[in-house]
Design a protein around this motif. Structure first.
Motif, PDB file in Angstrom:
ATOM      1  N   MET A   1     -20.748  20.433  -1.374  1.00 54.06           N
ATOM      2  CA  MET A   1     -19.261  20.959  -2.412  1.00 54.06           C
ATOM      3  C   MET A   1     -18.441  21.976  -1.018  1.00 54.06           C
ATOM      4  O   MET A   1     -18.851  22.647  -0.330  1.00 54.06           O
ATOM      5  CB  MET A   1     -19.392  22.565  -3.126  1.00 54.06           C
TER       6      MET A   1
ATOM      7  N   GLY B   1     -10.673  20.996  -6.613  1.00 54.18           N
ATOM      8  CA  GLY B   1      -9.328  21.801  -6.359  1.00 54.18           C
ATOM      9  C   GLY B   1      -8.811  22.522  -5.613  1.00 54.18           C
ATOM     10  O   GLY B   1     -10.109  22.812  -4.534  1.00 54.18           O
TER      11      GLY B   1
ATOM     12  N   GLU C   1     -17.898  31.315   5.879  1.00 50.25           N
ATOM     13  CA  GLU C   1     -16.805  30.364   5.762  1.00 50.25           C
ATOM     14  C   GLU C   1     -17.189  28.089   6.063  1.00 50.25           C
ATOM     15  O   GLU C   1     -16.513  27.670   6.603  1.00 50.25           O
ATOM     16  CB  GLU C   1     -16.246  30.043   7.888  1.00 50.25           C
TER      17      GLU C   1
ATOM     18  N   TYR D   1      -7.780  25.154  -4.262  1.00 46.20           N
ATOM     19  CA  TYR D   1      -8.014  26.309  -3.856  1.00 46.20           C
ATOM     20  C   TYR D   1      -9.562  26.985  -3.123  1.00 46.20           C
ATOM     21  O   TYR D   1      -9.829  25.879  -3.736  1.00 46.20           O
ATOM     22  CB  TYR D   1      -7.704  27.445  -5.582  1.00 46.20           C
TER      23      TYR D   1
ATOM     24  N   LEU E   1     -12.979  28.432  -3.441  1.00 46.85           N
ATOM     25  CA  LEU E   1     -13.727  30.204  -3.931  1.00 46.85           C
ATOM     26  C   LEU E   1     -14.211  30.441  -2.274  1.00 46.85           C
ATOM     27  O   LEU E   1     -14.694  30.142  -1.564  1.00 46.85           O
ATOM     28  CB  LEU E   1     -14.621  29.191  -5.027  1.00 46.85           C
TER      29      LEU E   1
ATOM     30  N   GLY F   1     -22.118  25.968   0.053  1.00 42.96           N
ATOM     31  CA  GLY F   1     -21.647  26.410   1.233  1.00 42.96           C
ATOM     32  C   GLY F   1     -21.380  27.840   0.917  1.00 42.96           C
ATOM     33  O   GLY F   1     -21.459  28.008  -0.319  1.00 42.96           O
TER      34      GLY F   1
HETATM   35  N1  SAH Z   1     -13.351  28.197   5.759  1.00 39.81           N
HETATM   36  C1  SAH Z   1     -13.895  27.176   4.197  1.00 39.81           C
HETATM   37  C2  SAH Z   1     -13.597  27.737   2.786  1.00 39.81           C
HETATM   38  C3  SAH Z   1     -14.795  28.372   2.578  1.00 39.81           C
HETATM   39  S1  SAH Z   1     -15.443  29.070   0.933  1.00 39.81           S
HETATM   40  C4  SAH Z   1     -12.458  26.191   4.435  1.00 39.81           C
HETATM   41  O1  SAH Z   1     -10.843  26.950   4.679  1.00 39.81           O
HETATM   42  O2  SAH Z   1     -12.225  24.668   4.132  1.00 39.81           O
HETATM   43  C5  SAH Z   1     -17.251  29.086   1.306  1.00 39.81           C
HETATM   44  C6  SAH Z   1     -17.858  28.040   0.698  1.00 39.81           C
HETATM   45  O3  SAH Z   1     -17.218  28.037  -0.653  1.00 39.81           O
HETATM   46  C7  SAH Z   1     -17.738  26.039   0.596  1.00 39.81           C
HETATM   47  O4  SAH Z   1     -17.975  26.271   1.652  1.00 39.81           O
HETATM   48  C8  SAH Z   1     -17.664  25.612  -0.462  1.00 39.81           C
HETATM   49  O5  SAH Z   1     -18.910  25.223  -0.508  1.00 39.81           O
HETATM   50  C9  SAH Z   1     -17.114  26.469  -1.323  1.00 39.81           C
HETATM   51  N2  SAH Z   1     -16.338  26.098  -2.120  1.00 39.81           N
HETATM   52  C10 SAH Z   1     -15.250  27.031  -1.901  1.00 39.81           C
HETATM   53  N3  SAH Z   1     -13.625  25.970  -2.327  1.00 39.81           N
HETATM   54  C11 SAH Z   1     -14.209  25.413  -3.165  1.00 39.81           C
HETATM   55  C12 SAH Z   1     -13.385  24.583  -3.957  1.00 39.81           C
HETATM   56  N4  SAH Z   1     -12.314  23.839  -3.876  1.00 39.81           N
HETATM   57  N5  SAH Z   1     -13.951  22.808  -4.007  1.00 39.81           N
HETATM   58  C13 SAH Z   1     -15.712  23.351  -3.920  1.00 39.81           C
HETATM   59  N6  SAH Z   1     -16.490  23.921  -3.684  1.00 39.81           N
HETATM   60  C14 SAH Z   1     -15.683  25.112  -2.855  1.00 39.81           C
END
Ligand code: SAH
Length: 228
Positions: free
Chosen positions: A87, A134, A116, A136, A138, A113
């Motif tokens: 994910m 999507g 970061e 955004y 999480l 995940g």
């Molecule tokens: N630093 C990363 C975001 C990490 S968010 C970046 O900027 O791309 C932490 C974890 O949340 C991610 O490793 C992922 O597993 C999950 N996550 C956050 N947003 C998500 C989304 N839109 N779709 C799927 N997984 C998501």
């Protein structure tokens, strides 16, 4: 049978909503299976560390490649043919077509995940496919994994009451769904459209189709084929 293995630092988040209603009943009926694996079991040292600071600097922490690989290796066999999904907001967006495709297969391995994200090398070395729910961000992959699994599980044969109850829905035919109504027939001076009470199935189908096209044009023109 569709079998889901979820690798997570928060196994207590499962089955969560997947244990209720349609997906929960299907789980209890053995129409699909769910197991969770705590990535921390392969954590390092007395504190079972799973993350470390990002190479090159910057905020936050990154899940270590060696720890996540050890978790995958401990829990999966070489013959396991299920897609290995990570994910990730960077992934290809989940679609109804992909959910349907996955629901017809042997299941999924889903890595959640946190922080970061995960060390890039484990994504490459273990062939993880990044998938997003999507545009955004999480705080972790668990809710995203629950979304993905919910979308898949309801499409597993036998989970929904009638097989056709999936085919009319939003996205299934490239359009948003038409408006739905039920009793009472008059409510707060609003009537159900006459045509739906006419009993004329061809007219009803045509009305629904027109409504689907109107809603899609208004709300999601990106779903419509480009005009010639
Ligand atoms: N630093 C990363 C975001 C990490 S968010 C970046 O900027 O791309 C932490 C974890 O949340 C991610 O490793 C992922 O597993 C999950 N996550 C956050 N947003 C998500 C989304 N839109 N779709 C799927 N997984 C998501």
């Amino acid at each position: 049978m569709f079998s889901a293995s979820v690798l997570t630092l928060y196994p207590d988040m499962f089955p969560g909503p997947l244990g209720q209603s349609l997906s929960g009943d299907a789980l209890a009926r053995g129409l699909w299976a769910l197991e969770t694996r705590d990535i921390r079991e392969q954590g390092l040292g007395r504190h079972r560390a799973v993350d470390d600071t990002p190479a090159g600097g910057g905020p936050g922490m990154v899940i270590r490649a060696d720890v996540l690989a050890a978790s995958l290796d401990a829990n999966l066999t070489a013959e396991d043919a299920r897609p290995r999904l990570l994910m990730s907001p960077r992934g290809r967006p989940l679609t109804q077509a992909r959910a349907r495709d996955l629901s017809q297969g042997p299941g999924v391995i889903v890595v959640c995940g946190r922080f970061e994200g995960v060390d890039e090398r484990v994504i490459e070395a273990r062939g993880l496919e990044e998938i997003s729910i999507g545009d955004y961000v999480l705080s972790g992959g668990e809710i995203a994994a629950i979304v993905l699994l919910d979308a898949c599980v309801r499409l597993i044969p036998g989970v929904m009451g009638k097989t056709e109850s999936g085919s009319d829905e939003s996205f299934e035919n490239g359009l948003l769904e038409y408006p739905q109504y039920t009793r009472p027939r008059d409510w707060e001076n609003r009537a159900i459209p006459d045509i739906l009470l006419s009993g004329d199935h061809a007219k009803i189908a045509a009305w629904r189709r027109a409504q689907s096209e109107r809603l899609t044009r208004e709300r999601r023109p990106d779903l419509l084929p480009p005009k010639a």
